[in-house]
Design an enzyme around this catalytic site. Structure first.
Site, PDB file in Angstrom:
ATOM      1  NE  ARG A   1      -4.332  -1.522   1.752  1.00  0.00           N
ATOM      2  CZ  ARG A   1      -5.333  -1.738   2.565  1.00  0.00           C
ATOM      3  NH1 ARG A   1      -5.270  -1.366   3.819  1.00  0.00           N
ATOM      4  NH2 ARG A   1      -6.427  -2.333   2.142  1.00  0.00           N
TER       5      ARG A   1
ATOM      6  N   GLY B   1      -7.970  -7.845   1.854  1.00  0.00           N
ATOM      7  CA  GLY B   1      -6.718  -8.082   2.576  1.00  0.00           C
ATOM      8  C   GLY B   1      -6.398  -9.554   2.721  1.00  0.00           C
TER       9      GLY B   1
ATOM     10  N   GLY C   1     -13.098  -3.727   0.742  1.00  0.00           N
ATOM     11  CA  GLY C   1     -14.453  -3.197   0.946  1.00  0.00           C
ATOM     12  C   GLY C   1     -14.849  -2.239  -0.157  1.00  0.00           C
TER      13      GLY C   1
ATOM     14  CE  LYS D   1     -19.809 -13.346  10.676  1.00  0.00           C
ATOM     15  NZ  LYS D   1     -19.990 -12.174  11.523  1.00  0.00           N
TER      16      LYS D   1
HETATM   17  P1  AMP Z   1     -13.756 -12.430   4.722  1.00  0.00           P
HETATM   18  O1  AMP Z   1     -13.149 -11.386   5.602  1.00  0.00           O
HETATM   19  O2  AMP Z   1     -15.240 -12.496   4.747  1.00  0.00           O
HETATM   20  O3  AMP Z   1     -13.168 -12.436   3.333  1.00  0.00           O
HETATM   21  O4  AMP Z   1     -13.347 -13.819   5.377  1.00  0.00           O
HETATM   22  C1  AMP Z   1     -12.037 -14.253   5.484  1.00  0.00           C
HETATM   23  C2  AMP Z   1     -12.016 -15.347   6.506  1.00  0.00           C
HETATM   24  O5  AMP Z   1     -12.803 -16.423   6.068  1.00  0.00           O
HETATM   25  C3  AMP Z   1     -10.641 -15.899   6.766  1.00  0.00           C
HETATM   26  O6  AMP Z   1     -10.223 -15.486   8.035  1.00  0.00           O
HETATM   27  C4  AMP Z   1     -10.832 -17.395   6.690  1.00  0.00           C
HETATM   28  O7  AMP Z   1     -10.237 -18.094   7.750  1.00  0.00           O
HETATM   29  C5  AMP Z   1     -12.353 -17.548   6.774  1.00  0.00           C
HETATM   30  N1  AMP Z   1     -12.814 -18.815   6.203  1.00  0.00           N
HETATM   31  C6  AMP Z   1     -12.531 -19.324   5.006  1.00  0.00           C
HETATM   32  N2  AMP Z   1     -13.050 -20.554   4.878  1.00  0.00           N
HETATM   33  C7  AMP Z   1     -13.683 -20.843   6.037  1.00  0.00           C
HETATM   34  C8  AMP Z   1     -14.400 -21.970   6.537  1.00  0.00           C
HETATM   35  N3  AMP Z   1     -14.560 -23.064   5.796  1.00  0.00           N
HETATM   36  N4  AMP Z   1     -14.888 -21.902   7.792  1.00  0.00           N
HETATM   37  C9  AMP Z   1     -14.722 -20.798   8.535  1.00  0.00           C
HETATM   38  N5  AMP Z   1     -14.055 -19.701   8.133  1.00  0.00           N
HETATM   39  C10 AMP Z   1     -13.542 -19.720   6.890  1.00  0.00           C
END
Ligand code: AMP
Length: 405
Positions: free
Chosen positions: A44, A361, A385, A205
């Site tokens: 960055r 990130g 984001g 999520k």
């Molecule tokens: P996000 O910030 O929504 O892009 O989510 C990233 C996070 O999703 C990372 O910290 C990963 O560890 C988590 N993640 C990826 N796959 C899984 C899974 N199967 N179960 C739980 N968390 C997950």
């Protein structure tokens, strides 16, 4: 920009402004990964060097304003931007002064002591609660540091804060090279992508990505869903997911998204097998499922080998790919395999002429884990984001504030 943005926003560019010998306030996004005060990835910072170089060559005094982490409106040493100053000085090759506050006497004194052709980095904007409140008085104080404003913090454009929105009322302004590059890539991809256009959406999520999933359904040929959020989609199809991550209140939403894919003739790929554990811990015994279902008592932590083949095959056949979110709990090395495979397939596709865009990130960290350099991807967005909100078709407050009527 989206077509809608294009017709509404007229944005001046830094290279078109007459800035010789001026004092210029530049909003940057130096929210870099740091461990124990040591910068672990300076992408960055590097990405702002082109704009800084332009300003320094015009003998400007450059005042940088930035945030770091979430100090929630009070001064906290662990969120200091202090460690950035020496690295920036090294990269920019000029003297970088650091002021222990972004407004008030400390800032004023440091700015006054700096010469033209030098940089002043001001302490974390978010030490002041007024920043996130988009406070006018605070914005006026920040604007008072210079004669011109340059917006270079792509990663903060989706926030209406004093340093991204209100400040533009008090200074003439323009967007820097990094923001221009980000917008050009996202715009090109979203308005007229070369097809097939594949989106890979992972992460924890569904709730964070519902809107982007809906808008991608109007644009892509194939959508690949992986990571924790895939389990809510599998549950929506009545597939057993064991103890995997589930957002029970989003199952209905997932059904609607599946229906929209069907109606729009968008191919939707979910994991066909999984790497599963009984407990999430680094040395957990891992099994591979035979099919889409996760047995009772097990947790899906990564996509399985058949899914890796399925996903890489789609990546190979694509001409444009947008990727946001890991497809497994990649922070744990044993569960990073699927995300590493996706990252390497993206690099391979780029080599073969596919336009690859990556945001977020965590997704950038996956690249690092996979040993894939940013140069092996067409465009790595510095703002997860902001890039998602752009794709959703939302107006970014940081751009709206700067648009010329
Ligand atoms: P996000 O910030 O929504 O892009 O989510 C990233 C996070 O999703 C990372 O910290 C990963 O560890 C988590 N993640 C990826 N796959 C899984 C899974 N199967 N179960 C739980 N968390 C997950």
């Amino acid at each position: 920009m989206t077509v809608e943005n294009k017709t509404v926003l007229k944005l001046a560019k830094v290279q078109d402004a007459h800035l010789k010998n001026k004092t210029v306030v530049v909003r940057v996004d130096y929210n870099v990964p740091m461990k124990d005060g040591v910068i672990t990835d300076d992408t960055r910072i590097r990405e702002t060097l082109k704009t800084l170089g332009l300003l320094l060559a015009a003998n400007c005094k450059v005042i940088l304003i930035a945030h770091f982490g979430r100090p929630k409106g009070k001064s906290e040493p662990k969120y200091s931007l202090g460690p950035i100053a020496p690295r920036l000085a090294e990269l920019a090759g000029v003297k970088v002064h650091f002021a222990a506050d972004c407004v008030g006497p400390k800032a004023d004194k440091t700015i006054a002591a700096a010469k033209n052709g030098e940089i002043v980095l001001l302490e974390n904007l978010r030490y002041h609660p007024e920043e996130e409140k988009n406070d006018e008085t605070f914005a006026r104080q920040l604007a008072g540091h210079g004669e011109f404003f340059v917006q270079e913090a792509f990663g903060a454009l989706h926030r209406a804060h004093a340093s991204t929105a209100a400040i533009a009322r008090f200074l003439p302004g323009a967007i820097g090279y990094l923001v221009q590059k980000e917008l050009e890539y996202l715009d090109k991809t979203m308005v007229c992508p070369v097809r097939p256009f594949v989106a890979i959406i992972g992460g924890a999520k569904v709730s964070d990505k519902i809107n982007v999933l809906y808008s991608l359904m109007d644009k892509v040929d194939t959508i690949i869903i992986g990571g924790g959020m895939a389990y809510t989609f599998l549950a929506a199809q009545n597939t057993n997911i064991g103890k995997s991550l589930l957002e029970a209140d989003k199952v209905e939403e997932a059904k609607k998204i599946i229906l929209k894919a069907f109606k729009n003739n968008v191919e939707m790929l979910l994991p066909a097998d999984h790497r599963v554990v009984r407990e999430i811990k680094p040395d957990a015994e891992m099994e591979i499922t035979q099919a889409m279902a996760v047995p009772d008592g097990w947790i899906g932590v990564d996509i399985g080998p058949r899914t890796e083949l399925l996903f890489t095959d789609k990546i190979k056949g694509a001409k444009t790919i947008f990727w946001n979110g890991p497809v497994g709990i990649f922070e744990t090395p044993a569960f990073a395999g699927g995300s590493i495979t996706v990252a390497r397939a993206m690099a391979e596709a780029t080599k073969n002429g596919t336009t690859t865009i990556l945001g977020g990130g965590d997704t950038l960290s996956v690249l690092k884990t996979a040993g894939v350099g940013a140069a092996q991807i067409s465009h790595c967005s510095t703002g997860g984001g902001a890039s998602l909100e752009f794709i959703e078709g939302k107006q970014l407050p940081g751009l709206v504030a700067l648009s010329q009527k």
